[in-house]
Each structure stands twice: as C-alpha cells, then as structure tokens.
Design a protein around this motif. Structure first.
Motif, PDB file in Angstrom:
ATOM      1  N   UNK A   1       0.830  -1.204   0.000  1.00 50.17           N
ATOM      2  CA  UNK A   1       0.000   0.000   0.000  1.00 50.17           C
ATOM      3  C   UNK A   1       0.871   1.262   0.000  1.00 50.17           C
ATOM      4  N   UNK A   2       1.997   1.193   0.694  1.00 49.22           N
ATOM      5  CA  UNK A   2       2.936   2.326   0.682  1.00 49.22           C
ATOM      6  C   UNK A   2       3.517   2.516  -0.722  1.00 49.22           C
ATOM      7  N   UNK A   3       3.772   1.399  -1.407  1.00 49.66           N
ATOM      8  CA  UNK A   3       4.206   1.469  -2.804  1.00 49.66           C
ATOM      9  C   UNK A   3       3.114   2.113  -3.655  1.00 49.66           C
ATOM     10  N   UNK A   4       1.860   1.727  -3.400  1.00 50.98           N
ATOM     11  CA  UNK A   4       0.756   2.318  -4.149  1.00 50.98           C
ATOM     12  C   UNK A   4       0.672   3.816  -3.959  1.00 50.98           C
ATOM     13  N   UNK A   5       0.884   4.276  -2.731  1.00 50.07           N
ATOM     14  CA  UNK A   5       0.853   5.710  -2.452  1.00 50.07           C
ATOM     15  C   UNK A   5       1.997   6.427  -3.166  1.00 50.07           C
TER      16      UNK A   5
ATOM     17  N   UNK B   1       1.434   0.905 -11.810  1.00 42.52           N
ATOM     18  CA  UNK B   1       2.122   0.380 -10.622  1.00 42.52           C
ATOM     19  C   UNK B   1       1.263   0.550  -9.387  1.00 42.52           C
ATOM     20  N   UNK B   2       0.538   1.658  -9.316  1.00 41.15           N
ATOM     21  CA  UNK B   2      -0.338   1.917  -8.183  1.00 41.15           C
ATOM     22  C   UNK B   2      -1.431   0.849  -8.077  1.00 41.15           C
ATOM     23  N   UNK B   3      -2.087   0.566  -9.184  1.00 40.38           N
ATOM     24  CA  UNK B   3      -3.181  -0.409  -9.180  1.00 40.38           C
ATOM     25  C   UNK B   3      -2.678  -1.820  -8.905  1.00 40.38           C
ATOM     26  N   UNK B   4      -1.516  -2.151  -9.444  1.00 32.83           N
ATOM     27  CA  UNK B   4      -0.928  -3.473  -9.181  1.00 32.83           C
ATOM     28  C   UNK B   4      -0.602  -3.637  -7.699  1.00 32.83           C
ATOM     29  N   UNK B   5      -0.095  -2.569  -7.084  1.00 31.75           N
ATOM     30  CA  UNK B   5       0.250  -2.635  -5.657  1.00 31.75           C
ATOM     31  C   UNK B   5      -1.004  -2.835  -4.815  1.00 31.75           C
ATOM     32  N   UNK B   6      -2.091  -2.140  -5.155  1.00 29.02           N
ATOM     33  CA  UNK B   6      -3.348  -2.272  -4.400  1.00 29.02           C
ATOM     34  C   UNK B   6      -3.905  -3.690  -4.504  1.00 29.02           C
ATOM     35  N   UNK B   7      -3.951  -4.236  -5.720  1.00 25.83           N
ATOM     36  CA  UNK B   7      -4.437  -5.603  -5.887  1.00 25.83           C
ATOM     37  C   UNK B   7      -3.523  -6.578  -5.157  1.00 25.83           C
TER      38      UNK B   7
ATOM     39  N   UNK C   1      -3.564 -10.181   1.886  1.00 24.20           N
ATOM     40  CA  UNK C   1      -4.532 -10.319   2.973  1.00 24.20           C
ATOM     41  C   UNK C   1      -5.347 -11.609   2.830  1.00 24.20           C
ATOM     42  N   UNK C   2      -5.754 -11.914   1.608  1.00 26.59           N
ATOM     43  CA  UNK C   2      -6.545 -13.128   1.381  1.00 26.59           C
ATOM     44  C   UNK C   2      -5.722 -14.377   1.661  1.00 26.59           C
ATOM     45  N   UNK C   3      -4.457 -14.345   1.286  1.00 30.93           N
ATOM     46  CA  UNK C   3      -3.584 -15.489   1.562  1.00 30.93           C
ATOM     47  C   UNK C   3      -3.460 -15.709   3.067  1.00 30.93           C
ATOM     48  N   UNK C   4      -3.499 -14.623   3.826  1.00 28.44           N
ATOM     49  CA  UNK C   4      -3.386 -14.703   5.290  1.00 28.44           C
ATOM     50  C   UNK C   4      -4.736 -14.943   5.962  1.00 28.44           C
ATOM     51  N   UNK C   5      -5.758 -15.298   5.174  1.00 34.21           N
ATOM     52  CA  UNK C   5      -7.104 -15.613   5.678  1.00 34.21           C
ATOM     53  C   UNK C   5      -7.803 -14.397   6.268  1.00 34.21           C
ATOM     54  N   UNK C   6      -7.426 -13.192   5.848  1.00 31.86           N
ATOM     55  CA  UNK C   6      -8.015 -11.980   6.410  1.00 31.86           C
ATOM     56  C   UNK C   6      -8.944 -11.335   5.376  1.00 31.86           C
ATOM     57  N   UNK C   7     -10.097 -11.957   5.175  1.00 34.36           N
ATOM     58  CA  UNK C   7     -11.067 -11.450   4.203  1.00 34.36           C
ATOM     59  C   UNK C   7     -11.570 -10.066   4.600  1.00 34.36           C
ATOM     60  N   UNK C   8     -11.781  -9.865   5.888  1.00 34.69           N
ATOM     61  CA  UNK C   8     -12.260  -8.574   6.378  1.00 34.69           C
ATOM     62  C   UNK C   8     -11.298  -7.447   5.985  1.00 34.69           C
ATOM     63  N   UNK C   9     -10.008  -7.649   6.189  1.00 32.54           N
ATOM     64  CA  UNK C   9      -9.026  -6.615   5.871  1.00 32.54           C
ATOM     65  C   UNK C   9      -8.903  -6.441   4.364  1.00 32.54           C
TER      66      UNK C   9
ATOM     67  N   UNK D   1     -11.336  -6.780   2.229  1.00 29.96           N
ATOM     68  CA  UNK D   1     -12.501  -5.994   1.821  1.00 29.96           C
ATOM     69  C   UNK D   1     -12.328  -4.527   2.201  1.00 29.96           C
ATOM     70  N   UNK D   2     -11.789  -4.275   3.368  1.00 29.82           N
ATOM     71  CA  UNK D   2     -11.534  -2.892   3.788  1.00 29.82           C
ATOM     72  C   UNK D   2     -10.520  -2.231   2.856  1.00 29.82           C
ATOM     73  N   UNK D   3      -9.483  -2.984   2.516  1.00 26.03           N
ATOM     74  CA  UNK D   3      -8.456  -2.475   1.602  1.00 26.03           C
ATOM     75  C   UNK D   3      -9.086  -2.130   0.250  1.00 26.03           C
ATOM     76  N   UNK D   4      -9.960  -3.007  -0.243  1.00 24.97           N
ATOM     77  CA  UNK D   4     -10.637  -2.776  -1.521  1.00 24.97           C
ATOM     78  C   UNK D   4     -11.471  -1.505  -1.460  1.00 24.97           C
ATOM     79  N   UNK D   5     -12.222  -1.337  -0.381  1.00 23.49           N
ATOM     80  CA  UNK D   5     -13.073  -0.150  -0.246  1.00 23.49           C
ATOM     81  C   UNK D   5     -12.243   1.126  -0.180  1.00 23.49           C
TER      82      UNK D   5
END
Length: 294
Positions: free
Chosen positions: A173-177, A187-193, A199-207, A209-213
């Motif tokens: 996310x810092x790279x995206x900024x 590069x920004x969009x690739x960093x966000x995705x 987060x998904x790999x770490x089983x953190x669906x909630x985070x 989704x928050x990141x996506x929003x």
C-alpha cells in the motif's frame, strides 16, 4: 622510493595519527593517502584492508571530504561482508549513507543503505528491512518516490518470507501511495491488488474488503483491470466459490503482479472459506446497544 608494503603503510600512517608527547595533532593529510594505498594493496588480508579503508574514511572525513569518506566506508562494508561480519556491514553502510547525505546526495545515500540491506537479507532480515525502509524514507523526503519502487518490493518480499503478511501488505500500500505521487497509475493499481491478495492469503477477508473499499476511493484504481479483478475475487470469496477463486488467481491480471505476490495468489484459496466468510460477517455486525430502544 615510495613505500608499497600495506602493513608498513598502515604502521607509518598510524604513527602520523597517534597523539603523544611528541605529536599533539594528527596529520591526516599525510596519513590518509597511506591508508588508502594500504586498503587497495592489502589483497591477502580482508581484515587489514577493511581496517585501512575505515581509517581512510575517517581521514577523508577529517579533511572535510565526505564524498571520498563515504566511498571508502563502502569499501570497508564490502570487505566486512566478505569476512561475514554482518553487524559491521550494517554499521558501515549506514555511515556511508550519512556521509553521502552530508554531500546533499539523496540517491547515493539511499543506494548505500539498499546495498547493505541486500547483503543482510538472509542473515539479518529484520536489519535488512530497517535499512530498506530508511532508504525509502530518504528518497521520499527528497520527492523521489519513483526511485524507491524496487525498495518497497524488496521489503515486501522479506516480510512474505518471514510470514508477516500484514506488514507485507502495508508496504504494498505504501508502494501504491508512492506510485500515486509519481503518476505511475499502473504500478499503483498493481500494488493495491497485490495487497488484497496478501490479505486473502493470510485468511483476512475482512481486511482485504476494507483495503478494496479504501483503494476504490482513488480515481486511478476505479475502472482499472486490477479493480475488476479484485472485485471478482472478493465476490468469489463472499460466495465461498473455491473454483472461481482458483480461476481468477490464474488470470492474466494476476500474472502481471510482482512475482512474490503471484506465488501467493496461485495458492488461493487458503484456509476454510466458510469460516473466513463468517468471521468477516461477524465483524461487520454492530454490537447491540441496550440503551437504544428505537
């Protein structure tokens, strides 16, 4: 005839810089070239060559020549690496960076820290992360974020190896900024995705989704291929559709992310999809306010 033996050169230079009853002031102007020659000619002993370059760096610093002092300190750092003295590697590259900063040269200052970090990735990963982070900060403070992209990626890679996935995502996310500030939209969009994949790999669906929003608030991300991919991926998670997740993880959009992120994406989904969905839903529920009777 000029002296060429490195040990004798160091001995003579030490006499010129060592204070005593007969010498009240160090003669760095005469001693420094001797240390430099000793460093370059002491091929048989890395330890002695390292010491010579340390003293040559000190001499150039005393002679108000921080650029040359930094160069010699980097030579000492490289020799410390060959010897395997990892703590000195970190200290010497930090000192070299400080000396380059004295010259007002942010890029060499950052590069010195990055070289130290690369040398320490396997042996002292936490120290490597700190060196990389400081290297990024130097460039950010000088408005050269675009020059730091590879440093953000290097930090992310180490965090992933250490299985510190939240930290890895935060640096994506810092790279995206930084990419946003540099108008590097792709590069920004690739960093966000990439951050969402971590987060998904770490089983953190909630985070995820928050990141996506949060990322969807930026004009660059909205409407991009990475936005559409993330949206489909999160929808598949919400539906608990493992086959769809696997299909999206093999897509060309994912294939164009950084290698370290692709490796994680290819393993999706990880963990129990139903429990991740339930956990995310529970966190979304607001607690009941017993005082609110409306």
């Amino acid at each position: 005839m000029a002296e060429t033996d490195p040990e004798k050169l160091i001995f003579k230079a030490d006499k010129l810089t060592m204070l005593g009853f007969t010498r009240w002031k160090a003669d760095w102007r005469k001693a420094t070239p001797m240390y430099e020659q000793a460093g370059f000619r002491n091929a048989k002993s890395h330890e002695k060559a390292k010491l010579a370059f340390e003293k040559a760096s000190q001499g150039q610093e005393m002679l108000s020549s921080p650029w040359d002092a930094a160069k010699h300190m980097e030579s000492a750092a490289a020799l410390a690496k060959d010897i395997g003295n990892w703590r000195e590697v970190a200290d010497f590259y930090r000192k070299a960076s400080e000396l380059y900063n004295e010259c007002g040269r942010s890029q060499p200052a950052s590069d010195a820290l990055a070289r130290g970090a690369r040398a320490l990735e396997e042996t002292l990963p936490d120290e490597a992360i700190q060196l990389y982070t400081d290297a990024c900060t130097i460039l950010e403070e000088d408005g050269k974020e675009q020059m730091a992209f590879d440093l953000y990626r290097a930090i992310t890679s180490i965090y992933i190896k250490l299985q510190k996935y939240a930290a890895a995502a935060s640096f994506l996310l810092r790279l995206g900024l930084a990419a946003d500030k540099s108008n590097a939209r792709h590069s920004q969009c690739k960093a966000y995705l990439g951050a969402m994949v971590v987060y998904l790999f770490a089983h953190d669906l909630k985070q995820a989704e928050k990141c996506f929003n949060d990322c969807s608030q930026t004009d660059a991300f909205m409407g991009s291929d990475q936005y559409r991919c993330a949206s489909k991926l999160l929808a598949a998670y919400s539906e608990g559709n493992a086959e769809e997740i696997k299909r999206i993880s093999q897509s060309s959009t994912i294939s164009h992310l950084d290698t370290m992120v692709i490796r994680l994406a290819r393993q999706l989904p990880t963990g129990d999809l139903s429990s991740q969905k339930t956990s995310a839903a529970e966190e979304d529920e607001e607690p009941l306010d017993e005082n609110d009777l409306t």
